[in-house]
Design a protein around this motif. Sequence first.
Motif, short mmCIF file in Angstrom:
data_model
loop_
_atom_site.label_atom_id
_atom_site.label_comp_id
_atom_site.label_asym_id
_atom_site.label_seq_id
_atom_site.Cartn_x
_atom_site.Cartn_y
_atom_site.Cartn_z
N MET A 1 1.34 -0.97 -0.27
CA MET A 1 0.34 0.25 -0.07
C MET A 1 0.76 1.91 0.12
SD MET A 1 -3.04 1.15 2.83
CE MET A 1 -2.22 0.84 4.16
N VAL A 2 1.34 1.41 1.12
CA VAL A 2 2.59 2.50 1.04
C VAL A 2 3.49 2.85 -0.33
CG1 VAL A 2 4.48 3.56 1.67
CG2 VAL A 2 3.23 2.73 3.44
N TYR A 3 4.03 1.24 -1.15
CA TYR A 3 5.10 1.86 -2.43
C TYR A 3 3.94 2.21 -3.06
CZ TYR A 3 7.98 0.20 -5.89
OH TYR A 3 9.33 0.40 -7.14
N ASP A 4 2.83 1.69 -3.13
CA ASP A 4 2.11 2.07 -3.91
C ASP A 4 1.62 3.61 -4.49
OD1 ASP A 4 -0.73 1.63 -6.46
OD2 ASP A 4 -1.63 2.70 -4.67
N GLN A 5 1.68 4.00 -3.03
CA GLN A 5 1.28 5.32 -2.68
C GLN A 5 2.68 6.67 -2.98
OE1 GLN A 5 -0.96 6.99 -1.58
NE2 GLN A 5 -0.91 8.58 -0.56
N TYR A 6 3.68 5.52 -2.85
CA TYR A 6 4.49 5.98 -3.69
C TYR A 6 5.29 6.85 -4.52
CZ TYR A 6 10.04 7.10 -4.49
OH TYR A 6 11.54 7.18 -4.56
N VAL A 7 5.29 5.54 -5.71
CA VAL A 7 4.64 6.07 -7.02
C VAL A 7 4.03 6.55 -7.41
CG1 VAL A 7 4.70 4.18 -9.51
CG2 VAL A 7 5.68 3.15 -6.95
#
Length: 203
Positions: A1-7
């Motif tokens: 979830m955090v990586y998706d937000q980061y990208v």
Amino acid sequence: MVYDQYVAICQPLHYETIMNRGACVQMAASAWISGIPTSTIQTGNIFALTFCGGNMVDQFFCKIPQLLKIACSDSYLGEVVVTSFLLFLGLNCFAFIIVSYVQIFKTVLRIPSEWGRHKAFSTCPPHLIVISLLLCTGIFAYLKPNSSSTSGLDVMVAVLYSVVPPVMNPVIYSMRKKEIKGALRKLTEEKLFKKNKIPDFSQ
């Protein structure tokens, strides 16, 4: 979830390329694979114990702390090993989350328009709430002394960290879509209109 937000925030032009089907499969597989040693160590530790009390567990599923309460053999060493391993995994995940959100906030603060900064920031609080809920309740459930809370509180905390975050993920991702927001607004307005509609008795 955090990586998706980061990208999505830090590399928006490459989002479709980075967050493709293969990347999603890899992330899901890495989460499952990282859970295998955790469950193996915990299960092995439980099988090494002897139980001399009753077989009633005061929980709606067999949670490790509840099983340790009814064990009569010394489980200190096993608990230290399991707790250390879980802390190692948890701290790595927490560090990844912190680094990702630092990069997200740095990128958002560099956005020139106030509207753009507001739009980017508005996607962050739901993720942070779910992550905070998961971490706080998980830490409370697993790192507190066995006798420091009532069984009712233990059940409530277990529900919070095992049920609420997975349920919130699809809600958060759905609410980011305009079609879902529009349908939800329309449904709410129809319900309110029907509720507040005054019947006409003049006919």
